[in-house]
Design a protein around this motif. Structure first.
Motif, mmCIF file in Angstrom:
data_model
loop_
_atom_site.group_PDB
_atom_site.id
_atom_site.type_symbol
_atom_site.label_atom_id
_atom_site.label_comp_id
_atom_site.label_asym_id
_atom_site.label_seq_id
_atom_site.Cartn_x
_atom_site.Cartn_y
_atom_site.Cartn_z
ATOM 1 N N GLN B 66 0.820 -1.210 0.000
ATOM 2 C CA GLN B 66 0.000 0.000 0.000
ATOM 3 C C GLN B 66 0.861 1.270 0.000
ATOM 4 O OE1 GLN B 66 -2.013 -1.258 3.572
ATOM 5 N NE2 GLN B 66 -3.936 -1.560 2.471
ATOM 6 N N LEU B 67 2.123 1.144 0.416
ATOM 7 C CA LEU B 67 2.957 2.336 0.605
ATOM 8 C C LEU B 67 4.013 2.517 -0.480
ATOM 9 C CD1 LEU B 67 3.586 1.954 4.431
ATOM 10 C CD2 LEU B 67 2.249 3.754 3.352
ATOM 11 N N PHE B 68 4.488 1.392 -1.064
ATOM 12 C CA PHE B 68 5.639 1.494 -1.957
ATOM 13 C C PHE B 68 5.215 1.823 -3.380
ATOM 14 C CE2 PHE B 68 7.558 -1.952 0.968
ATOM 15 C CZ PHE B 68 7.842 -0.997 1.920
ATOM 16 N N HIS B 69 6.009 2.670 -4.031
ATOM 17 C CA HIS B 69 5.815 2.973 -5.449
ATOM 18 C C HIS B 69 7.018 2.428 -6.196
ATOM 19 C CE1 HIS B 69 2.444 5.510 -4.385
ATOM 20 N NE2 HIS B 69 3.213 6.108 -3.482
ATOM 21 N N LEU B 70 6.797 1.318 -6.914
ATOM 22 C CA LEU B 70 7.940 0.638 -7.526
ATOM 23 C C LEU B 70 8.606 1.470 -8.617
ATOM 24 C CD1 LEU B 70 7.061 -3.160 -7.635
ATOM 25 C CD2 LEU B 70 8.373 -1.858 -5.978
ATOM 26 N N ARG B 71 7.852 2.376 -9.223
ATOM 27 C CA ARG B 71 8.470 3.235 -10.247
ATOM 28 C C ARG B 71 9.554 4.113 -9.636
ATOM 29 N NH1 ARG B 71 5.412 7.087 -14.424
ATOM 30 N NH2 ARG B 71 7.261 8.284 -13.960
ATOM 31 N N THR B 72 9.216 4.716 -8.481
ATOM 32 C CA THR B 72 10.217 5.529 -7.777
ATOM 33 C C THR B 72 11.419 4.682 -7.385
ATOM 34 O OG1 THR B 72 8.317 6.670 -6.852
ATOM 35 C CG2 THR B 72 10.462 7.224 -5.942
ATOM 36 N N VAL B 73 11.141 3.466 -6.899
ATOM 37 C CA VAL B 73 12.238 2.589 -6.469
ATOM 38 C C VAL B 73 13.135 2.260 -7.655
ATOM 39 C CG1 VAL B 73 12.791 0.354 -5.458
ATOM 40 C CG2 VAL B 73 10.842 1.635 -4.609
ATOM 41 N N PHE B 74 12.517 2.036 -8.823
ATOM 42 C CA PHE B 74 13.320 1.726 -10.011
ATOM 43 C C PHE B 74 14.220 2.916 -10.370
ATOM 44 C CE2 PHE B 74 14.012 1.378 -14.623
ATOM 45 C CZ PHE B 74 14.585 0.123 -14.663
ATOM 46 N N ILE B 75 13.661 4.132 -10.330
ATOM 47 C CA ILE B 75 14.471 5.315 -10.647
ATOM 48 C C ILE B 75 15.594 5.478 -9.623
ATOM 49 C CG2 ILE B 75 14.410 7.827 -10.931
ATOM 50 C CD1 ILE B 75 11.467 7.488 -11.796
ATOM 51 N N GLU B 76 15.274 5.258 -8.332
ATOM 52 C CA GLU B 76 16.302 5.333 -7.279
ATOM 53 C C GLU B 76 17.431 4.344 -7.551
ATOM 54 O OE1 GLU B 76 14.077 6.527 -3.092
ATOM 55 O OE2 GLU B 76 14.041 4.471 -3.754
ATOM 56 N N THR B 77 17.031 3.108 -7.921
ATOM 57 C CA THR B 77 18.020 2.058 -8.187
ATOM 58 C C THR B 77 18.950 2.466 -9.323
ATOM 59 O OG1 THR B 77 16.392 0.423 -7.515
ATOM 60 C CG2 THR B 77 18.276 -0.388 -8.716
ATOM 61 N N MET B 78 18.345 2.997 -10.402
ATOM 62 C CA MET B 78 19.157 3.393 -11.555
ATOM 63 C C MET B 78 20.081 4.558 -11.197
ATOM 64 S SD MET B 78 18.944 1.527 -14.090
ATOM 65 C CE MET B 78 18.209 -0.068 -13.965
ATOM 66 N N CYS B 79 19.581 5.518 -10.408
ATOM 67 C CA CYS B 79 20.427 6.638 -9.978
ATOM 68 C C CYS B 79 21.661 6.113 -9.253
ATOM 69 C CB CYS B 79 19.659 7.564 -9.044
ATOM 70 S SG CYS B 79 18.509 8.644 -9.872
ATOM 71 N N LEU B 80 21.422 5.202 -8.297
ATOM 72 C CA LEU B 80 22.536 4.721 -7.481
ATOM 73 C C LEU B 80 23.506 3.883 -8.316
ATOM 74 C CD1 LEU B 80 23.078 5.302 -4.551
ATOM 75 C CD2 LEU B 80 22.183 3.073 -3.961
ATOM 76 N N LEU B 81 22.954 3.078 -9.233
ATOM 77 C CA LEU B 81 23.802 2.224 -10.064
ATOM 78 C C LEU B 81 24.677 3.074 -10.990
ATOM 79 C CD1 LEU B 81 24.558 -0.607 -10.978
ATOM 80 C CD2 LEU B 81 22.620 -0.565 -12.528
#
Lengths: 124, 208
Positions: B66-81
């Motif tokens: 209910q809380l997580f937005h996987l799109r944001t998580v994907f963008i975060e992952t790509m930023c860090l990578l």
């Protein structure tokens, strides 16, 4: 260096000792593999591509694969004799991490199961 | 052949592992920092264990999906990578004394890292604004502790990185500055490895 071909220098994590182009190339190969693994993780998690009960296992496998890619291509940890110290330290770290995570889950699950049994017994 | 091997001790005598005398300063420094990073992994393993145990203890409050937005998580992952990638390129450029490339990759490393922190802070603020702060349930306490500790590492890494860029600017690419840069890039790669665990355990395995 030809006279000393049987002598292996120690190596530091994160440093590659080959010629410059190979280093930049190795980083780019690592990036490509990591992006593929990341996208695969998100696809597996959000679709029914895998048998649903197997999704968690698939995600863990992909995570370990990506960690391996990072260690080899970004931190340049290999299996060569020059890497022995780094690998030994890593192996010890992995052992402790495994003990803490798996041990905690195991113990708390066991405790949880026993608590359930007790409360069910208490209501009778 | 390499900077490391010829820095203080001739390559043919510096081989560690009990024979031929001590290893060069750079090898010892990076090995020590590698031990520190492994101890950091052990710290995170405790937080991962706590999260794994508490993930479904929501106390009637909101759960992960209910809380997580996987799109944001994907963008975060790509930023860090990508930040990790440019940090590695920057370290290589510094070793080869290409200062221009080092500054160029540093800009990308810093901006991508800052974008990651921005997205994470925004995610935390949204969750707290929706009444899902760390006080709501054991699940959220464990979530904020684990993800927040990683975010604090990234934030302190960004501050360290600014300090390193200033050192390169003021002191130039001296051997001890290069050693510190090597330690920084190890730290940055290690944080990316921790994030793979966070992404998988917290966000993807918690997804519907």
């Amino acid at each position: 260096m030809d006279r000393h071909e049987h002598v292996f220098d120690d190596r530091t994590p994160g440093v590659e000792e080959h010629e410059p182009t190979a280093s930049y190339l190795s980083y780019s190969v690592g990036l490509g593999l990591a992006i593929v693994a990341t996208i695969a993780s998100f696809v597996v998690a959000q679709t029914d591509l895998l048998w649903p009960p197997g999704i968690a296992v698939g995600l863990v496998v992909l995570a370990f694969a990506q960690i391996g890619v990072h260690l080899v291509f970004f931190l340049h940890l290999g299996s060569g004799p020059d890497n022995t110290n780094n690998i030994l330290a890593l192996a010890f770290g992995v052992l402790i991490v495994f003990l803490v995570i798996v041990g905690s889950i195991w113990i708390i699950d066991n405790l949880h199961a026993n608590m359930m049994e007790m409360s069910a017994h208490a209501t009778q | 052949m390499t900077i490391a091997a010829t820095e203080f001790i001739p390559a043919e005598t510096a081989r560690g592992r009990g024979g031929g005398g001590p290893a060069s300063t750079r090898i010892v420094v990076a090995y020590g920092f590698w031990i520190f990073l492994l101890s950091d992994f052990v710290l995170f393993s405790g937080l991962f264990a706590a999260y794994a145990v508490l993930a479904d203890r929501t106390a009637g409050g909101p759960s992960g999906p209910q809380l997580f937005h996987l799109r944001t998580v994907f963008i975060e992952t790509m930023c860090l990578l990508l930040s990790s990638y440019t940090a590695g390129l920057g370290a290589l450029s510094a070793e080869r004394r290409r200062v221009g490339y080092f500054y160029l990759s540093s800009v990308f490393t810093f901006l991508l890292g800052a974008a990651f922190v921005f997205l994470e802070v925004r995610e935390f603020a949204d969750m707290i604004g929706a009444g899902a702060g760390p006080w709501r349930s054991a699940f959220l306490s464990a979530f904020f502790t684990l993800v927040g500790t990683h975010g604090a590492h990234v934030t302190s890494g960004l501050i360290w990185f600014l300090y390193m860029i200033a050192q390169v600017y003021v002191k130039g690419l001296r051997p001890h500055v290069l050693r510190r840069l090597l330690c920084f890039s190890l730290f940055w790669h290690a944080l990316d490895i921790v994030w793979i665990g966070v992404m998988t355990l917290v966000y993807l395995m918690g997804a519907p």
